[in-house]
Design a protein around this motif. Structure first.
Motif, PDB file in Angstrom:
ATOM      1  N   LEU A  66     -57.387  93.146  40.952  1.00 41.85           N
ATOM      2  CA  LEU A  66     -56.660  93.704  42.095  1.00 41.85           C
ATOM      3  C   LEU A  66     -55.174  93.862  41.827  1.00 41.85           C
ATOM      4  O   LEU A  66     -54.439  94.338  42.706  1.00 41.85           O
ATOM      5  N   THR A  67     -54.693  93.461  40.657  1.00 42.48           N
ATOM      6  CA  THR A  67     -53.262  93.506  40.383  1.00 42.48           C
ATOM      7  C   THR A  67     -52.768  94.945  40.235  1.00 42.48           C
ATOM      8  O   THR A  67     -53.519  95.840  39.832  1.00 42.48           O
ATOM      9  N   THR A  68     -51.487  95.150  40.535  1.00 38.17           N
ATOM     10  CA  THR A  68     -50.916  96.501  40.504  1.00 38.17           C
ATOM     11  C   THR A  68     -49.653  96.597  39.654  1.00 38.17           C
ATOM     12  O   THR A  68     -49.035  97.655  39.595  1.00 38.17           O
ATOM     13  N   SER A  69     -49.254  95.504  39.014  1.00 31.11           N
ATOM     14  CA  SER A  69     -48.054  95.531  38.177  1.00 31.11           C
ATOM     15  C   SER A  69     -48.250  94.640  36.964  1.00 31.11           C
ATOM     16  O   SER A  69     -49.160  93.799  36.926  1.00 31.11           O
ATOM     17  N   THR A  70     -47.370  94.827  35.972  1.00 31.68           N
ATOM     18  CA  THR A  70     -47.484  94.047  34.734  1.00 31.68           C
ATOM     19  C   THR A  70     -47.334  92.563  34.998  1.00 31.68           C
ATOM     20  O   THR A  70     -48.094  91.740  34.472  1.00 31.68           O
ATOM     21  N   TRP A  71     -46.352  92.185  35.824  1.00 33.17           N
ATOM     22  CA  TRP A  71     -46.123  90.757  36.042  1.00 33.17           C
ATOM     23  C   TRP A  71     -47.265  90.127  36.825  1.00 33.17           C
ATOM     24  O   TRP A  71     -47.638  88.987  36.558  1.00 33.17           O
ATOM     25  N   GLN A  72     -47.868  90.861  37.770  1.00 30.91           N
ATOM     26  CA  GLN A  72     -49.013  90.317  38.496  1.00 30.91           C
ATOM     27  C   GLN A  72     -50.204  90.107  37.551  1.00 30.91           C
ATOM     28  O   GLN A  72     -50.868  89.066  37.601  1.00 30.91           O
TER      29      GLN A  72
END
Length: 448
Positions: free
Chosen positions: A89-95
């Motif tokens: 479900l993540t949407t960014s590199t850091w997530q």
């Protein structure tokens, strides 16, 4: 629970953990595109899980021995399922990176306790030889299956969802099936040791990842200095702790040193280069993810088959490790020039030779890990060896990407990375053979 059933369940969960670990090998380009990750940040997409593994394997092994291997194993399996599903479900590199670190931490709990459960179920030397060989084969099997499953599914998010659901299902089975075992020492968990060790590893990997943009920059130097200082603090903490994550006296015992060297150089030389090679193959040879996974299967499938058979070889574990490293070095040298040739068939001989070597490493390392410590500290011994394995992997992936993208094109960069991998494997072969057993050495002694 019947010993064979314990072995089957523990091996299945281990395979799912390694599938989760290797899935990004063939989905890295798609994941990086979806998360808008620059080339300089892609090491974090690969390094999240090994970072979590390396940071927590030692403390997880100690907790498993002290508070219950079944308890820690099931907690890790449940956490792996939840964090893997969240990763989809993540949407960014850091997530995504944080989700992968959490998956590594969950994997640390179950991998560190897995061999402890197996040793408890198979108390005889012959039983341990068979069981650790099977478990090591499932390590290879998980490595092989991860890219295949990821490539076969519609996208990388679906892959993480499937792996997460599988882990949750196995956790449910384990609650009713596994028997508890422990070897309590008393005292409190070594939280200061865990914190200093984890922070040292984060600083080291961050320095290596940033170093590709310039090794003489101030942030890189500060991170390396911080890593060195934190390691020194960790050693001081372990010497004073009543229940350390790892007894530093073990470093005087040849079998433990050989197990540690085997784990470290497996990560540095083998896991590192094969973690990034599939991405390079896709970019330079324009293979699809399924085709890349099939190509990688030649290496990982051979590794699985060889790991199942190592128990039949009339060679002690340390000799098997040395041979495994030698074969990997030969395979890496055979692949020199393959990326620049533009033909995937040019990779085949090196993948075959490297697969044979990887199988020897995966089959011999678990047995040597549990033989290097007293039986009641099997989870700690496993955690120590695997900690160094994934430290090597974290450092090695960052180094491999830095070399491959250092300039002159991916073909030139991968040739340099393969040469370094061959050199590290040669050092690994020397490292596992160098410590000499002493006649008066009756085996490791753990402070009680």
């Amino acid at each position: 629970m019947h010993p064979r059933a314990t072995l089957a369940l523990v091996s299945a969960v281990t395979a799912v953990t390694l599938m989760n670990y290797t899935a990004p090998m063939v989905t890295l380009p798609q994941t990086a595109a979806a998360l808008h990750t620059p080339l300089s940040g892609q090491a974090w997409l690969l390094n999240g899980t090994p970072l979590g593994l390396a940071a927590l394997l030692l403390v997880a092994g100690s907790l498993a021995d002290d508070y219950g291997r079944r308890r820690v194993f099931l907690a890790g399996t449940l956490a792996l399922g939840l964090t893997t599903a969240l990763g989809a479900l993540t949407t960014s590199t850091w997530q995504f990176t944080l989700a992968r670190i959490a998956q590594g931490a969950a994997g640390a709990a179950l991998l560190a306790s897995a061999l402890g459960l197996i040793v408890h179920a198979f108390p005889s030397p012959r039983g341990r030889l068979h069981a650790t060989g099977v478990w090591g084969a499932f390590v290879s099997g998980g490595i092989a299956a991860g890219p295949l499953v990821a490539a076969a599914l519609p996208d990388w998010r679906t892959g993480y969802g499937v792996l997460g659901a599988t882990a949750l299902l196995l956790a449910a089975v384990g609650t009713r099936a596994l028997a508890e075992s422990r070897a309590p020492r008393g005292g409190r968990p070594d939280i200061p040791g865990a914190l200093t060790f984890g922070l040292a590893l984060v600083a080291l990997v961050a320095a290596l990842t940033l170093g590709r943009d310039g090794w003489l920059r101030t942030p890189v130097g500060l991170l390396l200095a911080a890593a060195a200082a934190l390691i020194a603090v960790f050693v001081a903490v372990e010497r004073r702790s009543g229940t350390p994550m790892i007894d530093l006296d073990l470093l005087r015992h040849p079998r433990f040193l050989a197990s540690s060297a085997g784990g470290l150089f497996t990560g540095l030389a083998v896991i590192a280069v094969f973690s990034y090679l599939p991405s390079v193959v896709q970019r330079t040879m324009h293979l699809s993810p399924p085709a890349t996974a099939g190509l990688l299967l030649l290496w990982s499938g051979l590794s699985f088959g060889v790991a199942l058979q190592v128990k039949r070889l009339p060679v002690p574990p340390r000799g098997q490790l040395a041979l495994g490293f030698a074969l990997h070095a030969a395979g890496a040298l055979t692949m020199l020039g393959a990326i620049g040739s533009g033909s995937w068939t040019r990779l085949l001989p090196g993948l075959i030779i490297g697969g044979l070597g990887s199988g020897l490493l995966n089959g011999a390392l678990p047995l040597l890990a549990v033989e290097s410590v007293p039986r009641e500290r099997a989870a700690m011994g496993s955690g120590a060896q695997q900690t160094l394995r994934y430290i090597g992997s974290s450092v090695g992936v960052a180094l491999t990407i830095a070399l491959a993208t250092s300039g002159g094109g991916l073909a030139h960069g991968m040739n340099l990375a393969l040469l370094v991998s061959a050199g590290l494997a040669t050092a690994g072969a020397i490292g596992v053979l160098a410590p000499r057993d002493r006649k008066q050495d009756a085996g490791p002694v753990i402070r009680r």
